[in-house]
Design an enzyme around this catalytic site. Sequence first.
Site, PDB file in Angstrom:
ATOM      1  N   TYR A  65      31.062  -3.263  44.053  1.00  0.00           N
ATOM      2  CA  TYR A  65      30.323  -2.070  43.482  1.00  0.00           C
ATOM      3  C   TYR A  65      31.085  -1.547  42.347  1.00  0.00           C
ATOM      4  CZ  TYR A  65      26.734  -2.332  47.094  1.00  0.00           C
ATOM      5  OH  TYR A  65      25.599  -2.908  48.154  1.00  0.00           O
ATOM      6  N   HIS A  95      26.573   3.116  39.079  1.00  0.00           N
ATOM      7  CA  HIS A  95      26.329   4.155  40.221  1.00  0.00           C
ATOM      8  C   HIS A  95      27.728   4.410  40.720  1.00  0.00           C
ATOM      9  CE1 HIS A  95      22.935   5.774  42.185  1.00  0.00           C
ATOM     10  NE2 HIS A  95      22.985   4.940  43.444  1.00  0.00           N
ATOM     11  N   TYR A 135      28.261   4.794  51.860  1.00  0.00           N
ATOM     12  CA  TYR A 135      27.258   4.205  50.753  1.00  0.00           C
ATOM     13  C   TYR A 135      26.697   5.387  50.291  1.00  0.00           C
ATOM     14  CZ  TYR A 135      28.597  -0.473  51.968  1.00  0.00           C
ATOM     15  OH  TYR A 135      29.352  -1.501  52.172  1.00  0.00           O
ATOM     16  N   ASN A 187      23.552   6.676  49.865  1.00  0.00           N
ATOM     17  CA  ASN A 187      22.469   7.255  50.282  1.00  0.00           C
ATOM     18  C   ASN A 187      22.864   8.100  51.700  1.00  0.00           C
ATOM     19  OD1 ASN A 187      21.041   5.781  48.443  1.00  0.00           O
ATOM     20  ND2 ASN A 187      20.172   4.507  49.969  1.00  0.00           N
ATOM     21  N   ASN A 234      19.658   9.284  45.161  1.00  0.00           N
ATOM     22  CA  ASN A 234      19.840   9.560  46.628  1.00  0.00           C
ATOM     23  C   ASN A 234      20.916  10.059  47.013  1.00  0.00           C
ATOM     24  OD1 ASN A 234      17.266   8.406  47.172  1.00  0.00           O
ATOM     25  ND2 ASN A 234      17.867   6.412  46.910  1.00  0.00           N
TER      26      ASN A 234
END
Length: 192
Positions: free
Chosen positions: A14, A19, A64, A66, A112
């Site tokens: 990531y 993001h 993470y 969320n 989120n």
Amino acid sequence: MKLVVGLGNPGPEYARTRHNVGFLVADRLALALRAEFTLRKFASELAEGRAGGERVWIMKPQTYMNHSGESVGSALHFWKLGLEDLVVVHDDLELEPFRVQLKVGGGHGGHNGLKSVNAHVGGPDYARVRVGVGRPPPRMDPADYVLGRFAKADEAPLEECLVRATEAARLAIELGAAKAMNQVNRRASAAG
């Protein structure tokens, strides 16, 4: 004391995705404050520094995206901080790429990570450094878009954007969100 949270996802897969701009800004803020991510607490990586005479914790939740609010809520509770002591840095699909905006409160816009933070801290009334990543191309899933990496051609504008976002977070700490918004958002408007 202030808590600055860069939202993102842990792991090399990531790194440098749209993001994860929150993590990128958190890294730069830590560097600017001569702080290192040496503490693991609240399911996050933490760095401690000082800015404007304030003790500042910089957080990168490792839950993470969320579930980011779990880390943030635990830290606020542990340190007995209020929403006025919180600054969250996140990617924003609604802002054009590389635009930086500072705001307090507002909706989550389908993000989120912000949904999770709002749920765990008791509402949306905290400072946010919004980092524009733009909208996905037609027929592309927004989730795939934000998890995509920046193009090579975007590296220079991305670096400039990260400098401005880091400065926005620092100003929010040092001046308070209301005064910092005047400076940050005026610069953003002047930049186009």
